[in-house]
Write an enzyme that holds these catalytic residues in place. Structure first.
Site, PDB file in Angstrom:
ATOM      1  N   LYS A 148     -26.267  17.962 -10.111  1.00  0.00           N
ATOM      2  CA  LYS A 148     -27.128  18.783  -8.569  1.00  0.00           C
ATOM      3  C   LYS A 148     -26.028  17.562  -7.580  1.00  0.00           C
ATOM      4  O   LYS A 148     -25.942  19.084  -6.682  1.00  0.00           O
ATOM      5  CB  LYS A 148     -28.417  17.995  -8.600  1.00  0.00           C
ATOM      6  CG  LYS A 148     -29.068  19.098  -9.857  1.00  0.00           C
ATOM      7  CD  LYS A 148     -29.061  20.554  -9.863  1.00  0.00           C
ATOM      8  CE  LYS A 148     -30.007  21.269 -11.441  1.00  0.00           C
ATOM      9  NZ  LYS A 148     -29.849  22.448 -11.795  1.00  0.00           N
ATOM     10  N   TYR A 198     -36.614   7.326  -3.654  1.00  0.00           N
ATOM     11  CA  TYR A 198     -36.313   6.747  -4.189  1.00  0.00           C
ATOM     12  C   TYR A 198     -36.030   5.804  -5.543  1.00  0.00           C
ATOM     13  O   TYR A 198     -35.261   5.562  -6.225  1.00  0.00           O
ATOM     14  CB  TYR A 198     -36.184   5.809  -2.857  1.00  0.00           C
ATOM     15  CG  TYR A 198     -35.484   4.283  -3.552  1.00  0.00           C
ATOM     16  CD1 TYR A 198     -34.009   4.191  -3.010  1.00  0.00           C
ATOM     17  CD2 TYR A 198     -35.941   3.396  -3.516  1.00  0.00           C
ATOM     18  CE1 TYR A 198     -33.120   3.283  -3.033  1.00  0.00           C
ATOM     19  CE2 TYR A 198     -35.374   2.268  -3.811  1.00  0.00           C
ATOM     20  CZ  TYR A 198     -33.928   2.176  -3.460  1.00  0.00           C
ATOM     21  OH  TYR A 198     -33.143   0.673  -3.263  1.00  0.00           O
TER      22      TYR A 198
END
Length: 251
Positions: free
Chosen positions: A178, A167
């Protein structure tokens, strides 16, 4: 040099060092002929020699995934070499935002446009264009396999979950590239669902390479295992998935 018709041929972009080199080595140990794409002829010669010293027969071609002429040359090479391509590993990539997990020079609010464009060009547009160019040859293989080197950092599910271990690991350009590559995997797998070609995204892990940096906890040998597994999937194997060490990851 001729290749026996029953020898599988794999093309690994960025295959002269790090994960690409290790992927080539592991595929070679399985009896597959790895052809590595490198940016200079000498780098290819050196990498092939290192693989030979480790008992792996390999070849190299000068290749920069961002150059259309190099993509065309790769198509011509594999067409002349065997009339097909069995495995494509889209491994080449860049990380232009400091050291992963350590420095964070840019945020989504301050990311320079050039960093974003350069990252997307190498990590997304180039592998998409190469895959499209080589797809006719992959379809000629008995069991074509496409492996897109993604990253868990591209998982929107985990990036938006405050309890996720990644996170706090935000790299706006790299992560976005990606995520986009993962989306391409899903789209292409749908197009190929009625063919013998399988396409999947691989998260190698945070690997101690030039890109991963010295803080990375995984060694390159383990990091290459996911790509090798997806490159050698059996007919009953998955397509259109996102995996790490055999485990499915959330998009």
């Amino acid at each position: 040099m001729s290749t026996p018709l029953n020898t599988q041929i794999a093309f690994i972009t960025g295959g002269n060092r790090g994960l690409g080199f290790e992927t080539a080595k592991q595929l070679g140990k399985l009896g597959i002929l790895p052809v590595i794409g490198v940016r200079s002829e000498q780098a290819g010669i050196d990498a092939v020699a290192k693989l030979k010293a480790d008992g792996v027969t390999a070849e190299s071609i000068v290749f920069d995934a961002t150059k259309p002429a190099d993509r065309a040359r790769a198509v011509d090479f594999f067409q002349a070499r065997a009339g097909r391509l069995d495995i494509l590993v889209n491994n080449a990539g860049v990380y232009l935002e400091g050291e992963p997990g350590v420095s964070r020079p840019y945020t989504a609010a301050t990311l320079p446009e050039k960093v974003l464009r350069d990252t997307m060009e190498t990590n997304f547009f180039a592998p998409v264009a190469l895959t499209q160019a080589l797809l006719p040859l992959l379809k000629k293989a008995p069991a074509g396999r496409i492996v897109n080197l993604a990253s868990i950092l591209g998982s929107l599910t985990l990036q938006s979950d405050p309890t996720s271990p990644i996170y706090e690991m935000k790299s706006a350009a790299y992560d976005t590239s990606k995520t986009a590559l993962n989306s391409f995997t899903v789209q292409l797998a749908y197009e190929l669902k009625d063919s013998s070609v399988k396409v999947n995204s691989a998260h190698p892990g945070w690997v101690h390479t030039e890109m991963g940096g010295p803080s990375a906890p995984m060694n390159v040998e383990d990091g290459a295992k996911t790509s090798v597994r997806l490159a050698t999937l059996p007919a009953a194997g998955p397509s259109g998935g996102f995996f790490h060490m055999g485990d499915a990851l959330p998009w």
